[in-house]
Write an enzyme that holds these catalytic residues in place. Structure first.
Site, PDB file in Angstrom:
ATOM      1  CE  LYS A 170     -10.980  29.264   4.675  1.00 39.56           C
ATOM      2  NZ  LYS A 170     -10.499  30.134   5.752  1.00 39.56           N
ATOM      3  CD  GLU A 243      -0.761  32.760  -7.167  1.00 39.17           C
ATOM      4  OE1 GLU A 243       0.149  32.273  -6.440  1.00 39.17           O
ATOM      5  OE2 GLU A 243      -1.185  33.910  -7.048  1.00 39.17           O
ATOM      6  CB  CYS A 277       1.984  34.887  -4.868  1.00 39.77           C
ATOM      7  SG  CYS A 277       0.756  34.424  -3.628  1.00 39.77           S
ATOM      8  CD  GLU A 374       6.604  32.112  -1.192  1.00 39.71           C
ATOM      9  OE1 GLU A 374       6.084  32.966  -1.917  1.00 39.71           O
ATOM     10  OE2 GLU A 374       6.033  31.035  -0.892  1.00 39.71           O
TER      11      GLU A 374
END
Length: 470
Positions: A170, A243, A277, A374
């Site tokens: 997905k 993650e 990331c 972040e």
């Protein structure tokens, strides 16, 4: 580039029972193509097809699976230009970076193809032999983000296939086209049902998380979404590799050669317009070299050519979507309000597209949102420090721990400090480097489990001990 995109379920291309949705080009804010919107019933069909295919795929000879993965790499390479174009159109990155993503996908696929699945001998004595085997789990679900749509799909899919699992993908609703085309191409090689793809939004993601026919989920994305997946996955004790978000800190010691390290710092902070990331997201610089490094980074930022990734001269593309652009803008505006100094950039560019130039923010410190949260975009806060122990404490104060780095001419000192960083990977004189043979994963709220290398591959398996009495 083709204009019609389909789901792939049990080797067949099909439309979405729930309709279609538009995929936008972030450089123009115009539609690239329509993507099919899968229903939950179609997800069930994909899982059922993968479960049926697993019955035979798990017993496919190891050498045959390896050869098939090499054939997949051949197919990706043969369609590199098309896949790179789709990446640029739906994700926004410059063409050179899209081609690097495709090249990396080919290399990662070949690495996984050649990775042996170990059989560990625990005991081999006169009367007993004990072996540890690694068996596939079943149906693996891959949920991928929008920042590296091809590469992260490959990271999820290839170790799953290599170890004998079947897969339902997905992709992000922001960047589904590349994955739809990738799975269509791979199905030219694989048996029907081994690799399937459905597209959708929260409803499909939630149904995957709780689906009783799925044995493992590998997810790359935000921490809140990872928490929801973990909660729903408890229904059948799914295996998870998560993650999640990071806020990577780099500590620059005063002994560095500013001219030598500035390029590496800039590129690893602004890789993919900062939408990575493991990008460098908080820069702690010693007072002795603070101004010199700020000035050098500004030179590098101002040399970037911001624009549509299809233009050959462009080195810096847009933020991928309007929601992320709003986050970036809000954090920068808050930093300004808190008295931070904008060295360059700092505002969205006028005109169409989600363009925000590379932005450097000085005279800022912890306790400001841009440092504590972040940003996942083209903005780097630069924090001044005098005592390295203080910088280390600040770096470790975050509730996330994906990556971190120490930059120094003294490797021994840098290594000692790197060992004290609370993160999954600590780099020295570098950052954001992920390699197919080096395990990568986070700690704290950045998730758990690892990807890459033998350890990452074995996360797609369960251990079975064979205890033989001779």
């Amino acid at each position: 580039m083709q204009t019609h995109f389909s789901l792939t379920i049990n080797g067949q291309q099909t439309g979405g029972d729930a309709g279609q949705f538009d995929v936008l080009n972030p450089a123009t804010e115009t539609m690239v193509a329509s993507a099919p919107l899968a229903s939950v019933d179609q997800l069930d069909q994909a899982v059922e097809a993968a479960a049926e295919a697993f019955k035979s795929w798990q017993h496919t000879p190891d050498a045959e699976r390896q050869a098939l993965l090499h054939s997949i790499a051949d197919v990706i390479a043969a369609n590199a230009d098309e896949l790179a174009e789709i990446i640029v159109l739906e994700q926004g990155k410059p063409m050179f970076l899209a081609h690097a993503e495709v090249t990396g996908a080919v290399a990662w696929t070949r690495y996984n193809a050649d990775l042996p699945i170990p059989v560990d001998i625990i005991e081999d004595s006169e009367h007993k032999r004990i072996e540890a085997h690694h068996k596939p789990l079943g149906v693996v679900a891959s949920i991928t983000p929008w920042n590296w749509p091809l590469m992260i799909a490959i990271w999820h899919i290839m170790p799953a296939l290599r170890t004998g699992n079947t897969v339902v993908c997905k992709p992000s609703e922001y960047t589904p086209l590349n994955t739809l085309r990738l799975v269509e191409l791979i199905n030219q090689v694989l048996p029907a049902g081994v690799l399937n793809v459905v597209t959708g939004q929260a409803e499909i993601g939630g149904a995957i998380s709780s689906h009783p026919g799925i044995s493992k989920i590998v997810f790359t994305g935000s921490t809140p979404t990872g928490q929801r997946i973990m909660s729903s996955a408890a229904t059948n004790l799914k295996r998870l590799t998560l993650e999640l978000g990071g806020n990577d800190a780099a500590i620059i010691l005063p002994d560095v050669d500013v001219d030598a390290v500035a390029e590496g710092i800039f590129q690893t902070a602004f890789l993919n317009m900062g939408q990575t990331c493991a990008a460098l997201k908080r820069l702690y610089v010693h007072d002795d070299i603070y101004d010199a490094l700020c000035n050098k980074l500004v030179e590098l930022a101002q040399a970037q050519v911001v624009g549509n990734g299809l233009d050959a001269e462009v080195t810096f593309g847009p933020v991928q979507n309007a929601n992320q652009l709003k986050i970036v803008t809000t954090l920068v505006d808050d930093a300004k309000a808190q008295g931070a100094r904008i060295l360059c950039g700092g505002e969205r560019l006028a005109g169409p597209g989600y363009f925000f130039p590379p932005t450097l923010v000085a005279d800022i410190t912890d306790g400001t949102r841009l440092v504590d949260e972040e940003q996942f975009g083209p903005v780097l806060p630069i924090i001044r420090y005098q005592d390295v122990e203080e910088a280390l404490a600040r770096a470790n104060a975050a509730d996330v721990g994906l990556g971190g780095s120490i930059w120094s001419a003294d490797i021994d000192t840098a290594t000692q400090l790197a060992n004290r960083l609370e993160c999954g990977t600590a780099w020295i004189n570098g950052h954001a480097e992920v390699l197919p043979h080096a395990p990568f994963g986070g700690c704290k709220m950045s998730g758990f489990g690892v990807e890459f290398g033998e350890q990452g591959m074995l996360e797609y398996t369960r251990l079975q001990v064979i205890n033989i009495n001779k």
